[in-house]
Motif scaffolding. Structure first.
Motif, PDB file in Angstrom:
ATOM      1  N   ASP A  21       0.865  -1.180   0.000  1.00 15.20           N
ATOM      2  CA  ASP A  21       0.000   0.000   0.000  1.00 15.20           C
ATOM      3  C   ASP A  21       0.906   1.237   0.000  1.00 15.20           C
ATOM      4  N   PHE A  22       1.100   1.793  -1.182  1.00 19.82           N
ATOM      5  CA  PHE A  22       2.068   2.891  -1.318  1.00 19.82           C
ATOM      6  C   PHE A  22       1.652   4.116  -0.504  1.00 19.82           C
ATOM      7  N   ALA A  23       0.350   4.390  -0.492  1.00 15.89           N
ATOM      8  CA  ALA A  23      -0.136   5.560   0.243  1.00 15.89           C
ATOM      9  C   ALA A  23       0.124   5.399   1.741  1.00 15.89           C
ATOM     10  N   GLN A  24      -0.099   4.178   2.221  1.00 18.75           N
ATOM     11  CA  GLN A  24       0.120   3.918   3.644  1.00 18.75           C
ATOM     12  C   GLN A  24       1.614   3.953   3.965  1.00 18.75           C
ATOM     13  N   LEU A 159       2.027  16.946   0.123  1.00 15.19           N
ATOM     14  CA  LEU A 159       1.544  16.854  -1.253  1.00 15.19           C
ATOM     15  C   LEU A 159       0.408  17.826  -1.508  1.00 15.19           C
ATOM     16  N   ARG A 160      -0.476  17.927  -0.552  1.00 13.93           N
ATOM     17  CA  ARG A 160      -1.596  18.851  -0.709  1.00 13.93           C
ATOM     18  C   ARG A 160      -2.160  19.131   0.667  1.00 13.93           C
ATOM     19  N   THR A 161      -1.881  20.318   1.170  1.00 16.62           N
ATOM     20  CA  THR A 161      -2.406  20.702   2.476  1.00 16.62           C
ATOM     21  C   THR A 161      -3.081  22.061   2.344  1.00 16.62           C
ATOM     22  N   SER A 162      -3.940  22.375   3.281  1.00 17.39           N
ATOM     23  CA  SER A 162      -4.659  23.651   3.202  1.00 17.39           C
ATOM     24  C   SER A 162      -3.672  24.805   3.246  1.00 17.39           C
ATOM     25  N   GLU A 163      -2.724  24.717   4.147  1.00 17.06           N
ATOM     26  CA  GLU A 163      -1.672  25.717   4.199  1.00 17.06           C
ATOM     27  C   GLU A 163      -0.373  25.040   3.801  1.00 17.06           C
ATOM     28  N   PHE A 164       0.431  25.726   2.993  1.00 21.12           N
ATOM     29  CA  PHE A 164       1.759  25.193   2.726  1.00 21.12           C
ATOM     30  C   PHE A 164       2.763  26.321   2.561  1.00 21.12           C
ATOM     31  N   LEU A 165       4.031  25.960   2.664  1.00 23.25           N
ATOM     32  CA  LEU A 165       5.108  26.934   2.498  1.00 23.25           C
ATOM     33  C   LEU A 165       5.639  26.842   1.080  1.00 23.25           C
ATOM     34  N   ASP A 228       5.227   4.947  -7.395  1.00 24.49           N
ATOM     35  CA  ASP A 228       4.031   4.232  -7.830  1.00 24.49           C
ATOM     36  C   ASP A 228       3.708   4.568  -9.286  1.00 24.49           C
ATOM     37  N   GLY A 229       4.634   5.287  -9.926  1.00 27.27           N
ATOM     38  CA  GLY A 229       4.451   5.597 -11.337  1.00 27.27           C
ATOM     39  C   GLY A 229       3.571   6.801 -11.588  1.00 27.27           C
ATOM     40  N   LYS A 230       3.097   7.443 -10.515  1.00 29.02           N
ATOM     41  CA  LYS A 230       2.266   8.628 -10.687  1.00 29.02           C
ATOM     42  C   LYS A 230       3.146   9.870 -10.806  1.00 29.02           C
ATOM     43  N   ALA A 231       2.580  10.890 -11.443  1.00 29.60           N
ATOM     44  CA  ALA A 231       3.328  12.128 -11.659  1.00 29.60           C
ATOM     45  C   ALA A 231       3.080  13.098 -10.513  1.00 29.60           C
ATOM     46  N   LEU A 232       4.149  13.824 -10.181  1.00 29.05           N
ATOM     47  CA  LEU A 232       4.005  14.908  -9.218  1.00 29.05           C
ATOM     48  C   LEU A 232       4.538  16.177  -9.863  1.00 29.05           C
ATOM     49  N   ILE A 274       9.398  18.214  -0.696  1.00 24.17           N
ATOM     50  CA  ILE A 274       9.784  17.241   0.335  1.00 24.17           C
ATOM     51  C   ILE A 274       9.047  15.925   0.092  1.00 24.17           C
ATOM     52  N   GLY A 275       7.770  16.029  -0.230  1.00 26.16           N
ATOM     53  CA  GLY A 275       7.011  14.833  -0.588  1.00 26.16           C
ATOM     54  C   GLY A 275       7.614  14.140  -1.797  1.00 26.16           C
ATOM     55  N   ALA A 276       8.094  14.934  -2.739  1.00 26.24           N
ATOM     56  CA  ALA A 276       8.694  14.374  -3.953  1.00 26.24           C
ATOM     57  C   ALA A 276       9.963  13.589  -3.609  1.00 26.24           C
ATOM     58  N   ILE A 277      10.770  14.141  -2.731  1.00 30.73           N
ATOM     59  CA  ILE A 277      11.999  13.440  -2.321  1.00 30.73           C
ATOM     60  C   ILE A 277      11.660  12.109  -1.665  1.00 30.73           C
ATOM     61  N   ILE A 278      10.674  12.151  -0.782  1.00 35.59           N
ATOM     62  CA  ILE A 278      10.285  10.946  -0.053  1.00 35.59           C
ATOM     63  C   ILE A 278       9.836   9.859  -1.027  1.00 35.59           C
ATOM     64  N   MET A 279       8.968  10.244  -1.961  1.00 37.37           N
ATOM     65  CA  MET A 279       8.384   9.241  -2.862  1.00 37.37           C
ATOM     66  C   MET A 279       9.281   8.885  -4.036  1.00 37.37           C
ATOM     67  N   THR A 280      10.348   9.650  -4.225  1.00 41.29           N
ATOM     68  CA  THR A 280      11.314   9.303  -5.268  1.00 41.29           C
ATOM     69  C   THR A 280      12.342   8.306  -4.739  1.00 41.29           C
ATOM     70  N   HIS A 281      12.799   8.533  -3.501  1.00 43.31           N
ATOM     71  CA  HIS A 281      13.944   7.771  -3.010  1.00 43.31           C
ATOM     72  C   HIS A 281      13.642   6.766  -1.905  1.00 43.31           C
ATOM     73  N   GLY A 282      12.582   6.968  -1.158  1.00 47.23           N
ATOM     74  CA  GLY A 282      12.348   6.165   0.046  1.00 47.23           C
ATOM     75  C   GLY A 282      12.271   4.678  -0.241  1.00 47.23           C
ATOM     76  N   ASP A 283      12.528   3.886   0.791  1.00 48.70           N
ATOM     77  CA  ASP A 283      12.418   2.442   0.615  1.00 48.70           C
ATOM     78  C   ASP A 283      11.800   1.795   1.848  1.00 48.70           C
ATOM     79  N   GLU A 284      11.897   0.469   1.918  1.00 46.83           N
ATOM     80  CA  GLU A 284      11.236  -0.280   2.982  1.00 46.83           C
ATOM     81  C   GLU A 284      11.740   0.106   4.372  1.00 46.83           C
ATOM     82  N   ARG A 285      12.927   0.675   4.435  1.00 43.95           N
ATOM     83  CA  ARG A 285      13.435   1.069   5.753  1.00 43.95           C
ATOM     84  C   ARG A 285      13.103   2.513   6.086  1.00 43.95           C
ATOM     85  N   GLY A 286      12.509   3.214   5.145  1.00 47.00           N
ATOM     86  CA  GLY A 286      12.076   4.578   5.438  1.00 47.00           C
ATOM     87  C   GLY A 286      12.595   5.593   4.446  1.00 47.00           C
ATOM     88  N   LEU A 287      12.929   6.757   4.975  1.00 51.27           N
ATOM     89  CA  LEU A 287      13.444   7.839   4.145  1.00 51.27           C
ATOM     90  C   LEU A 287      14.810   7.489   3.592  1.00 51.27           C
TER      91      LEU A 287
END
Length: 482
Positions: A21-24, A159-165, A228-232, A274-287
């Motif tokens: 479950d990639f989202a989880q 990825l998508r929050t009401s407020e962001f920097l 997951d092959g989705k675009a950001l 930051i979300g992009a970095i996480i989902m580009t590089h992260g693995d089973e052990r984390g960031l």
RNA sequence: CGAGGUGUAGCGCAGUUUGGUAGCGCGUUUGGUUCGGGACCAAAAGGUCGCAGGUUCAAAUCCUGUCACCUCGACCA
């Protein structure tokens, strides 16, 4: 399913595997690595120290480049009067559904409600119209680092929050050529930072009319592929032409003494990176953080820290590495076992771990572990500070190469709708397109994919539209997107 | 905004079907032993069961309402 695995393994900090479950997995990683936490406000996130440190690294890389290309930082107010926001029709229409409003101040209902900025084009325009008078005033190239608020329907941290920097650059120029040059320059800076600092390959190109920014003449983006092959969409740069200048009356006297509208640009990247970095590089052990933007590049973990000399030697090495300019941390927490610390720092994505124990002291060496490959090697202590910079560069490049290879394998050239549907199931489709909105809509409807962008290097892979079969105008990427 | 789900200790959950003393794991605190891949023993602290009504001798549990959050869609950085 994920819970069963967690219970079986008995790991408190277990991370849901990506293929389960990639989202989880994403949620597990960002919470357990202590990048963010959910705030007691709808759709908002708290960026914790470790997450904010990454943002500061990204800010540093970008801000340095902005300044090197002649931009200055400013700060605009967070509140925008409704009348000001309403001036550019297309812009208003685009943002209206997600604007938050302040309607009351203290106990008094406001005469005019105030928008909490969803973006600051309007207020920059208002100020530019005041500040610019002569051709000698141009260009004006300002940027601001700030927060914005958009009342999103569904939110996910980073990825998508009401407020962001984010940062938003806003520039005005005398000519369309200059504005276009600026638009391209900033897009290229984004691309360069993404590739060299975030180790993240991106596709740059122009957005379709359907996908462009509300009020822009042309929008360009960089698009990254997540695991997951989705675009950001990781960054955008817009050329407004004179759209806003006409709506907000930003004019100057040119060399001939004639009132002339300015040509305007805006460009931005956000904490979404930051979300992009996480989902580009992260693995089973984390960031897994690229060394260039990792807040901690190397962590020193003492083994059997109570044994004579261990902690002292760790302290010496720490001082030596810090003096050499490395971002290094000594984990001297005394109640935790080395094994716990190993996992903890892997979860947090630190590129290099240095283990020093009694055995190492005897041999005058240490164990160096790299996060990207899990390789361990013994290194003589006196060689450590000399070899680490090169090791960090190796890791940086290896991470880019891995991400680039992953992406290459998942970009498919397609010539039929069937091929397209298959391609966007876990990847990008590279296709020819007639340029019509109707085909984009149909592809969205049938394949769930949107057009990402049209690469600058237009090498056709056919001459008919992937959707309608009519004459193709453009090479374009389609993908499911965040 | 559509569809689904969840609110019980700091975190993760059980208990709700069939109303009857508030439970478990992790974490936390204290003391001790450990330390080369998520240590162990002992003791301790910690909860108005999301909120508001209602039914009942009795509500985490049943009823009504409400709020919040999460996931997936549609919309967007």
């Amino acid at each position: 399913m994920a819970k069963e695995i967690e219970k079986k393994q008995g790991f408190v900090e277990h991370i849901t595997p990506r293929d389960v479950d990639f989202a989880q997995w994403y949620t597990d990683v960002i919470l357990k690595s202590e990048l963010v936490d959910y705030a007691p406000v709808r759709g908002c996130m708290v960026i914790r120290p470790y997450g904010y440190a990454i943002w500061e690294r990204i800010q540093h890389e970008l801000d340095t480049r902005f300044k090197a290309t002649g931009h200055e930082n400013v700060y605009m107010p967070m509140l925008i009067p409704e009348s000001l926001l309403l001036k550019e029709a297309e812009h208003v229409e685009g943002f209206a559904p997600e604007v938050a409003w302040v309607t009351q101040g203290g106990n008094e209902v406001l005469q005019e409600r105030l928008a909490i900025r969803p973006t600051s084009e309007t207020i920059f325009c208002a100020m530019y119209s005041k500040w610019v008078g002569s051709w000698r005033d141009l260009p004006m190239k300002y940027n601001q680092w700030c927060n914005v608020m958009r009342w999103e329907k569904s939110t996910r941290p980073f990825l998508r929050t009401s407020e962001f920097l984010w940062q938003e650059g806003h520039t005005i120029h005398a000519t369309q050529e200059e504005a276009q040059e600026e638009t391209m320059r900033m897009l290229d800076i984004y691309r360069e930072v993404a590739q060299t600092e975030l180790a993240m390959p991106v596709l740059v190109g122009r957005k379709s009319e359907k996908e462009k920014f509300a009020g822009a003449r042309a929008t360009y983006s960089m698009e990254a592929m997540m695991q997951d092959g989705k675009a950001l969409q990781a960054g955008t740069s817009h050329n407004f032409g004179t759209n806003f200048a006409e709506a907000y009356n930003i004019q100057y006297l040119n060399k001939e003494g004639k009132l002339t509208y300015v040509h305007e640009t805006s460009w931005g990247v956000s904490t979404r990176l930051i979300g992009a970095i996480i989902m580009t590089h992260g693995d089973e052990r984390g960031l897994k953080l690229p060394p260039h933007i990792a807040p901690i590049q190397a962590v020193i973990v003492p083994v059997a820290a109570h044994k004579a000399g261990v902690l002292e030697k760790c302290g010496e090495i720490f001082a030596e590495l810090a003096a050499a300019g490395l971002r290094v941390k000594l984990d001297d927490r005394d109640t935790l076992s080395p094994g716990f610390k190993f996992n903890d720092w892997e979860l947090k994505g630190v590129p290099v771990r240095i283990e020093i124990g009694p055995r190492d002291l005897e041999n005058g060496q240490c164990v160096v572990f790299r996060r990207d490959t899990y390789d361990k090697q013994s290194v003589a202590l006196q060689e450590l500070s000399a070899m680490l910079p090169q090791l960090l560069e190796d890791i940086q490049h290896n991470m880019y190469a891995l991400a680039d290879q992953f992406r290459k394998e998942r970009i498919t050239e397609v010539r039929t709708m069937e091929e397209l549907k298959k391609a966007v199931d876990g990847g990008f489709a590279k296709a020819m397109w007639c340029g019509e909105r109707a085909c984009e809509d149909k592809i969205k409807e049938e394949a769930g994919a949107s057009s990402r962008n049209m690469p600058f290097d237009q090498q056709p892979i056919g001459d008919t539209c992937v959707c309608c079969g009519k004459k193709a105008e453009k090479l374009i990427y389609f993908a499911k997107a965040y």
